[in-house]
Design a protein around this motif. Sequence first.
Motif, PDB file in Angstrom:
ATOM      1  N   ALA A 137       0.877  -1.179   0.000  1.00  0.00           N
ATOM      2  CA  ALA A 137       0.000   0.000   0.000  1.00  0.00           C
ATOM      3  C   ALA A 137       0.909   1.221   0.000  1.00  0.00           C
ATOM      4  O   ALA A 137       2.112   1.097   0.292  1.00  0.00           O
ATOM      5  N   GLY A 138       0.345   2.379  -0.312  1.00  0.00           N
ATOM      6  CA  GLY A 138       1.137   3.599  -0.286  1.00  0.00           C
ATOM      7  C   GLY A 138       1.802   3.807   1.062  1.00  0.00           C
ATOM      8  O   GLY A 138       2.979   4.166   1.154  1.00  0.00           O
ATOM      9  N   HIS A 179      -0.631  14.504   3.677  1.00  0.00           N
ATOM     10  CA  HIS A 179      -1.533  13.389   3.968  1.00  0.00           C
ATOM     11  C   HIS A 179      -1.127  12.801   5.324  1.00  0.00           C
ATOM     12  O   HIS A 179       0.062  12.686   5.627  1.00  0.00           O
ATOM     13  N   THR A 208       4.725  16.300  -0.893  1.00  0.00           N
ATOM     14  CA  THR A 208       3.926  15.698  -1.952  1.00  0.00           C
ATOM     15  C   THR A 208       4.043  16.614  -3.166  1.00  0.00           C
ATOM     16  O   THR A 208       4.003  17.839  -3.022  1.00  0.00           O
ATOM     17  N   THR A 217      -0.452  18.555  -2.153  1.00  0.00           N
ATOM     18  CA  THR A 217      -1.808  18.105  -1.832  1.00  0.00           C
ATOM     19  C   THR A 217      -2.814  19.222  -2.103  1.00  0.00           C
ATOM     20  O   THR A 217      -4.016  18.981  -2.113  1.00  0.00           O
ATOM     21  N   ASN A 239       1.459   5.050  -6.000  1.00  0.00           N
ATOM     22  CA  ASN A 239       0.260   4.283  -5.661  1.00  0.00           C
ATOM     23  C   ASN A 239      -0.243   3.656  -6.947  1.00  0.00           C
ATOM     24  O   ASN A 239      -0.859   4.337  -7.765  1.00  0.00           O
ATOM     25  N   HIS A 266      -2.596   1.806  -7.241  1.00  0.00           N
ATOM     26  CA  HIS A 266      -4.056   1.821  -7.198  1.00  0.00           C
ATOM     27  C   HIS A 266      -4.584   3.231  -7.414  1.00  0.00           C
ATOM     28  O   HIS A 266      -5.761   3.480  -7.238  1.00  0.00           O
TER      29      HIS A 266
HETATM   30  C1  LIG Z   1      -3.495   7.883  -1.021  1.00  0.00           C
HETATM   31  C2  LIG Z   1      -2.403   8.677  -0.442  1.00  0.00           C
HETATM   32  C3  LIG Z   1      -1.487   8.107   0.478  1.00  0.00           C
HETATM   33  C4  LIG Z   1      -1.664   6.742   1.097  1.00  0.00           C
HETATM   34  O1  LIG Z   1      -1.693   5.665   0.247  1.00  0.00           O
HETATM   35  P1  LIG Z   1      -2.396   4.297   0.681  1.00  0.00           P
HETATM   36  O2  LIG Z   1      -2.156   3.402  -0.457  1.00  0.00           O
HETATM   37  O3  LIG Z   1      -3.822   4.582   0.938  1.00  0.00           O
HETATM   38  O4  LIG Z   1      -1.719   3.809   1.922  1.00  0.00           O
HETATM   39  C5  LIG Z   1      -0.425   8.889   0.883  1.00  0.00           C
HETATM   40  N1  LIG Z   1      -0.279  10.156   0.460  1.00  0.00           N
HETATM   41  C6  LIG Z   1      -1.156  10.743  -0.381  1.00  0.00           C
HETATM   42  C7  LIG Z   1      -0.951  12.170  -0.806  1.00  0.00           C
HETATM   43  C8  LIG Z   1      -2.248  10.030  -0.853  1.00  0.00           C
HETATM   44  O5  LIG Z   1      -3.136  10.608  -1.666  1.00  0.00           O
END
Ligand SMILES: *Cc1c(COP(=O)(O)O)cnc(C)c1O
Length: 954
Positions: A563-564, A597, A644, A648, A697, A699
């Motif tokens: 996962a992220g 995040h 990020t 974000t 990610n 996903h």
């Molecule tokens: C979705 C997201 C994450 C977390 O990723 P997961 O796969 O849900 O653990 C981290 N940082 C940002 C900016 C995100 O949008």
Amino acid sequence: MPTPISELFETDEFVRRHIGPAPADVEHMLSTLGVGSTEELLDQTLPPSIRSTEPLALGEAVPEVEALRRLRVLADKNEQVTSLIGMGYTGTITPPVIARNVLENPAWYTAYTPYQPEISQGRLEAILNFQTVVTELTGLDVANASLLDEGTAAAEAMTMARRQSKAKTQRFFVHHDTHPQTLAVLHTRAEPVGVELVVGDVDLLDDEAGVFGALFSTPTSSGAVVDWTAAIERVHELGGVAAVVTDPLACVLATPPGRMGADIAVGSAQRFGVPMGFGGPHAAFVAAREKAARSMPGRIVGVSTDTAGRPALRLALQTREQHIRREKATSNICTAQVLLANIAGLYAAWHGPEGLRRIAERVQRLTSIAAAGLRAGGLDVVNDSWFDTLTVRVDDVDEAVASALDAGFNIRRSADSVGITFDETSTLDTVAAIVTALGGTPVDDGGLDEAPDGLTSSLRRSDDFMTQSVFARYHSEHEMLRYLRRLSDKDLALDRTMIPLGSCTMKLNATSEMVPITWPEFADIHPFAPDDQTVGYREMIADLEQRLATITGYDAVSVQPNAGSQGEFAGLLAIRAFHRSQGDDQRTVCLIPESAHGTNAASAVMAGFDVVVVACDDAGNVDVDDLESKIDGVADQLGALMITYPSTHGVFETAVGDICARVHDAGGQVYVDGANLNALVGLAQPGKFGADVSHLNLHKTFCIPHGGGGPGVGPVGVREHLRPFLPGHPLRSDAAVGAVSAAPHGSAGILPIPWMYLEMMGGAGLTQATEVAIIAANYIAARLDEHYPVLYRGEHGRVAHECIVDLRTITKDTGVSVDDVAKRLMDYGFHAPTMSFPVAGTLMIEPTESETVREIDRFCDAMIAIRTEIERVASGEWAIDDSPLRHAPHTSEELLGDWERPYSRELGAFPVDGLRQAKYFPPVSRIDGAYGDRNLVCSCEPLEALARPAAPVG
Ligand SMILES: *Cc1c(COP(=O)(O)O)cnc(C)c1O
């Protein structure tokens, strides 16, 4: 002149199916933005200093059919051998009705995490089933909506124990007969947070240094079924918290952890119908006592009520979420394994308690027959007790493994023994063949009378379980089929509407990308199968890692993090290990902007960093002056900056290169959270514009569907100097940094999805996708700005691939909240954008490249129509409490009978004409969150029993 034949072959190109807007639509959007070309818009959007100068070197786009053929060639290089390896991964049969109608059904797999519960009642019910199965089988009170794998679940149990225990020690006991990959993940997670693992036998619990908790397994890794009651009592005497790793199928027959006094149970639900997939994705679980509910990691589905008093489901205790708790979060877990949890819960409903008992009895009996046959041949079976696994001491391990393979089986290999594990797919023939191959003498069922059966009556479970009606109702295929349809009909997923969630990149999950994941050559491979049987998988993974490196500009990529959040953890561990390798052990501060995040801060703490928050300026950018002063303040303790990009806030900060340089000058490393990579692919590369490490990610940007809250894959990419610190695995190598996931390649089973995406898009197609994503976001910003002001823009007034619209003034003036707008969108048939992240009182909208202009316009029209409704509140025509905004969403039931509201039924349910032909009605009206948190119910009960008396409607 006829059309040239070459052009007649171009019409089925995948790129134009994936990208929603056709060229004429792109022209239309660009002209709305007042620019003459894509290039002109990009010039106004991306800082020139970070723009890539070369086209993305990923080759030509490949048509769908050809891409599938190429992947088939790789799949055929995997060899399917019946696995008896066990170690937490077994063969299973996905009931076909569930495989086709859930795993292969976009109504389930394209759904988002159920943060908007009114449009998620179907999947929430399925998750509640899963939680109920887990609590019933483990004998504990509450379970969560899934964790990532058994290894990380054990690590979460460890940190939960630390939060709960009053013992004043950092020592955590782990029984030595635990799966090696679980031990490896525990080691990786323990060290950075100062936990000392004490691995050995229970006599170590008498050491006067004490422990704050302990982890036992039953069945153990070697296959013993153990009653840990006495050891658990000892842990409690020490003031510690006891966790037990268990197997849900074994719990059907054997005393469950809850009955032994355990405080926490964890494990994997893989064998409940989820294919092995070379290591994942599968749903892991955690269950605990009621009083620990609030310190459990991850999401928990709970029961509440809606405005009419109907029972309704939602995510309970949402304020515990890491989005809000940041560095104080219980865990960094965000994306979990919801799709797989749903499959496991439905598998349990399909078989019911009787069916599960039959499967478990059969597996246990086959194991007993195998034990008798091996012993009859004079072999040394080590176990005194067993459920499905036997450990056999042998003189020559290589020879035993080779003769098993000759007979068609993979078995577990240890130093002086081999292991065999049976499962739902095993038969008497399986047993006879493996017993013979190992030199035993097959016996039949009748030969068992004198032999011990491995599960004495004292170890057997005697209570009833899974007595709830859901586990009795769906044993006929028609009933199950209709149940699945009923559940998915309650939900809004990408198969009905765009889901414009900022930061989540809900793009197309193409059918061709999904098809290969259920090919048995990918689905039915054990993660620890010998290398020569997994050539195709490893080629595909290496190829994918290479392409992701090419896209990001990094030198190496690992797909192990599942996962992220786990990618963040892996990346920060790499930074930490690098500093230590330089003798810079003191570099333990991680700077994180306030807009980050929540997982960022949580991951930093898990990786042993102290978090220092950096301010943002009014334009939403990192406040460079504040950054400068924080860098000076922490001096040689600066470990990393985690940002990020694009931010974000949805903008490309121009100062990013400068920011990276300042951190490097001060001796720190730069982590760029790659969740927003959909704005960068083909246009800019974090590995080239100054970052040292990122997670991606898959996903989000790379088409793995969200599955209602998982699965995901969060690869970590690094520059050359960090390559030695990528995650390792105990069964593969001894890398400097340990395993972050239980399986060497994490959730390998879904990697065909991004592989197909990259193959079908090619370098030019991917770049075009990014461009269209940016154009579409700017188009939405342009259409909505006069109705809802766009909060942040870059230097030239452009946004990146998403935009934040600000409702705070509207809320102040009219009382209409972001919640009201989000719920009202449901009446228009939409899923709400991201609410109140990263700024409270705002909505963050991300269209992605896959939405057509028609769909984008439909969404903008809905938002604008809602704005006119807000005006009617502002003008005093409607009181806010009696407005369609506050009453939203409207159920069909509400439209019946008396109607005393100041607006018409039509306006309530059919605010725009297009809805008359196809209308989605949410099954419940607005859900009362606070009620559910006060009255925490997290497993299935007869729902009628929970309904509170109906509140007056209207
Ligand atoms: C979705 C997201 C994450 C977390 O990723 P997961 O796969 O849900 O653990 C981290 N940082 C940002 C900016 C995100 O949008």
